[in-house]
Every structure is written in structure tokens, then in C-alpha cells.
Design a protein around this motif. Sequence first.
Motif, short mmCIF file in Angstrom:
data_model
loop_
_atom_site.label_atom_id
_atom_site.label_comp_id
_atom_site.label_asym_id
_atom_site.label_seq_id
_atom_site.Cartn_x
_atom_site.Cartn_y
_atom_site.Cartn_z
N TRP A 20 0.83 -1.20 -0.03
CA TRP A 20 0.07 0.03 -0.09
C TRP A 20 0.87 1.40 0.09
N GLY A 21 0.36 2.24 -0.80
CA GLY A 21 1.06 3.48 -0.48
C GLY A 21 0.66 4.37 0.55
N LEU A 22 1.08 5.63 0.66
CA LEU A 22 0.83 6.38 1.73
C LEU A 22 -0.63 6.88 1.60
N GLU A 23 -1.30 7.21 0.46
CA GLU A 23 -2.67 7.63 0.10
C GLU A 23 -3.60 6.51 0.75
N ARG A 24 -3.24 5.31 0.51
CA ARG A 24 -4.18 4.36 0.87
C ARG A 24 -4.30 3.82 2.42
N ARG A 38 -7.26 15.59 6.87
CA ARG A 38 -7.09 16.84 6.85
C ARG A 38 -6.16 17.20 5.37
N ALA A 39 -6.23 18.34 4.90
CA ALA A 39 -5.56 18.37 3.50
C ALA A 39 -4.36 18.46 3.64
N ASP A 40 -3.78 19.19 4.67
CA ASP A 40 -2.33 19.26 5.15
C ASP A 40 -1.64 18.24 5.83
N PHE A 41 -1.61 17.01 5.77
CA PHE A 41 -1.31 15.78 6.22
C PHE A 41 0.41 15.73 6.28
N ASP A 42 0.97 15.19 7.38
CA ASP A 42 2.50 15.28 7.31
C ASP A 42 2.72 13.63 7.15
N PRO A 43 3.40 13.25 5.79
CA PRO A 43 3.68 11.77 5.47
C PRO A 43 4.41 11.17 6.74
N ASP A 44 5.21 11.88 7.38
CA ASP A 44 6.05 11.05 8.53
C ASP A 44 5.02 10.66 9.62
N MET A 45 3.90 11.66 9.98
CA MET A 45 3.01 11.32 10.88
C MET A 45 1.99 10.24 10.64
N ILE A 46 1.69 10.17 9.23
CA ILE A 46 0.74 9.02 8.84
C ILE A 46 1.52 7.90 8.93
N ARG A 47 2.93 7.89 8.50
CA ARG A 47 3.74 6.57 8.54
C ARG A 47 3.67 5.92 9.99
N GLU A 48 4.09 6.83 10.84
CA GLU A 48 4.01 6.43 12.16
C GLU A 48 2.63 6.00 12.77
N LEU A 49 1.62 6.76 12.41
CA LEU A 49 0.28 6.40 12.85
C LEU A 49 -0.31 5.26 12.27
N PHE A 50 0.12 4.77 11.23
CA PHE A 50 -0.25 3.74 10.22
C PHE A 50 0.33 2.29 10.98
N LEU A 51 1.78 2.60 11.31
CA LEU A 51 2.47 1.47 11.68
C LEU A 51 2.00 1.03 13.22
N ILE A 52 1.46 2.10 13.83
CA ILE A 52 0.85 1.81 15.28
C ILE A 52 -0.40 1.29 15.18
N HIS A 53 -1.32 1.63 14.45
CA HIS A 53 -2.60 1.52 14.44
C HIS A 53 -2.98 0.57 13.40
N ALA A 54 -1.95 -0.36 12.72
CA ALA A 54 -2.31 -1.52 11.85
C ALA A 54 -3.11 -2.72 12.27
#
Length: 163
Positions: A20-24, A38-54
Motif C-alpha cells: 500500500w502507498g501512503l494515500e491508501r 486534513r488536507a495538510d497531512f504530514d507523511p511522516d506522521m501518517i507513516r508512524e500512525l499507520f504502523l502503530i494502528h495497523a
Amino acid sequence: MPEAILFEIRCSHCRAVEIWGLERALRELVRAGRYRARADFDPDMIRELFLIHADKIECPACGGKGVSARIAPKESWSWADETCCERCGKIIPPERMAVMPNAKFCVTCQSALERGETGDAVEYCPRCGEAMTLRPIPTGGITRYEMTCPHCRTHRNNRSPKR
């Protein structure tokens, strides 16, 4: 050009594996209620959140909750060159790059630019996580617009006129 982030997703129930890519990942976090889009998301924050909440994400193959996620090593990517869209940062599919080797934008962003939409912000539906679109509201006088999700038809009024 933003660095591409890809996740390797493994389901503990059916053993399905996907990349999966970042957008998915962002859409799935919104869908699972772990991130408010939000429109102005931080890619690093999304990466960390996704790894934590998978473990709260549903498997697309079997629907079971509790997938495991890790950053996919570049060797496992099915394409060698990671050309990213200059507007949204997601990876341009290899099929598009084969047809248009000099492409700088993904199909979605290229279509938006051709329609005259110059805003870089993408707004995601708070209900299902899909990208929302702007549509006119039929009123007399000044044209008004609202953001509408094409998937679940959720809408948010934007009361300012288009300039």
C-alpha cells in the motif's frame, strides 16, 4: 520530490500480502477512526500512525481486523523507478509511466489540473476516507460550492463563492 513510502500489509487471518502507498494508508486510518483527514497531512506522521494502528485496519481480502504493517523494503517493490506525483506525492503507476515516460503527475492530479483546479489540498471524507470533490450548489445569484464524497455522498458546505 517527496520520498515514496510503501507499506507491506500482512493479514494474520488469510495470510494475504499487499503493498500500500501512503494515500491508501491514510484512507484506511480515516476509515478505522484513527485519524481525522486534513488536507495538510504530514507523511511522516501518517507513516508512524499507520504502523502503530495497523491492528485496527481491516484486511481487504477477508475483512478480518488485525493486519500487520511494516515499511516495504525497496527490493520488494514491483517497479524499479519510484516516480512520484509532484502534486500529491503518491507513486505514479508504472503503466502510466510506460505510456507517458515524462509524466510529472498521477492521473487524478493531472485531471484536476486540466479542469483548472489549482489547489494542492486534497480533502478526504470524514466518513469513508475517499477524496472529496467540489460541486456547485444550484442557487440563484452567486454560485456556491460544497465538498461531496462521490463514494458515500457525504457533503460539507463551502459557503464562500468561487473566485
